[in-house]
Design an enzyme around this catalytic site. Structure first.
Site, PDB file in Angstrom:
ATOM      1  CB  ILE A  57     -20.795  24.860  -9.917  1.00  0.00           C
ATOM      2  CG1 ILE A  57     -21.429  23.654 -10.617  1.00  0.00           C
ATOM      3  CG2 ILE A  57     -21.359  25.056  -8.516  1.00  0.00           C
ATOM      4  CD1 ILE A  57     -21.200  22.330  -9.971  1.00  0.00           C
ATOM      5  CB  VAL A  60     -24.653  28.952 -12.235  1.00  0.00           C
ATOM      6  CG1 VAL A  60     -26.133  28.868 -11.911  1.00  0.00           C
ATOM      7  CG2 VAL A  60     -24.430  28.791 -13.736  1.00  0.00           C
ATOM      8  CD  GLU A  61     -25.025  27.510  -6.527  1.00  0.00           C
ATOM      9  OE1 GLU A  61     -25.678  28.373  -5.912  1.00  0.00           O
ATOM     10  OE2 GLU A  61     -25.432  26.347  -6.667  1.00  0.00           O
ATOM     11  CB  THR A  62     -21.604  33.519  -5.941  1.00  0.00           C
ATOM     12  OG1 THR A  62     -20.370  32.902  -6.328  1.00  0.00           O
ATOM     13  CG2 THR A  62     -22.281  32.750  -4.834  1.00  0.00           C
ATOM     14  CE1 TYR A 169     -26.772  26.094  -9.653  1.00  0.00           C
ATOM     15  CE2 TYR A 169     -26.674  23.751 -10.169  1.00  0.00           C
ATOM     16  CZ  TYR A 169     -26.122  24.882  -9.596  1.00  0.00           C
ATOM     17  OH  TYR A 169     -24.904  24.793  -8.971  1.00  0.00           O
TER      18      TYR A 169
END
Length: 187
Positions: A57, A60-62, A169
């Site tokens: 996560i 993918v997020e940052t 996502y």
């Protein structure tokens, strides 16, 4: 002409050997790094969740970049919305966490994000794919998709997720999750 053919065959065999060695070694870890390992390991253990899911996560997020704030206002390495953070802080009893620390301190962000992930696992009875979707779109939307039959909560049918952003996502997080599990074996 025979000599040229032999060279081509040898070159092809050599390149195949190099590719085989490359993909069966730790070199692939260079493309799938995990940062904040101690923080992820600690908070995942405290919340009884898979650290590879937390890492996927974050990737993918940052891509592990601290001090991030999205255009929608999500904060930190796990891109937690302020309202979600306030809810987690009150439910988990974490008075020492502020919204500013959530953005600037990866440890606090991972603490809140991991607790939130655990709550999603509980809500979706351990369905990892539904948890990933809920982390992105929110649990209410994902529950409505599943209840209405628009989506069944499985990766194989992720093409049926009504929101393109969430569909993409889910596929990306699932990909990194699988890669991390294959490459790192242990966390």
């Amino acid at each position: 002409m025979k000599w040229l053919r032999k060279k081509r065959v040898l070159l092809l065999l050599f390149l195949s050997f190099i590719v085989l060695i490359f993909f069966n070694s730790k070199w692939l870890m260079l493309f799938y790094p995990i940062y904040y390992k101690d923080e992820i390991r600690h908070h995942a253990a405290v919340n009884h969740i898979d650290p590879f899911m937390v890492a996927a996560i974050i990737r993918v997020e940052t891509n592990y970049k601290a001090n991030q704030e999205s255009s929608k206002g999500a904060l930190g390495v796990m891109q937690i919305m302020p309202d979600t953070a306030k809810w987690v802080i009150s439910k988990a009893g974490l008075p020492d966490v502020s919204l500013e620390s959530l953005k600037q301190e990866p440890d606090k962000n991972i603490q809140i994000g991991s607790w939130y992930l655990k709550s999603l696992y509980d809500q979706f009875e351990g369905n990892e794919i539904a948890v990933i979707a809920a982390y992105n779109a929110g649990p209410t939307k994902v529950k409505s998709w599943i209840k209405s039959g628009k989506w069944d909560g499985r990766l194989e049918t992720s093409k049926d997720i009504p929101f393109g952003e969430t569909r993409h996502y889910v596929q990306r997080v699932a990909h990194y999750y699988e890669q991390y599990q294959d490459l790192y074996k242990e966390f």
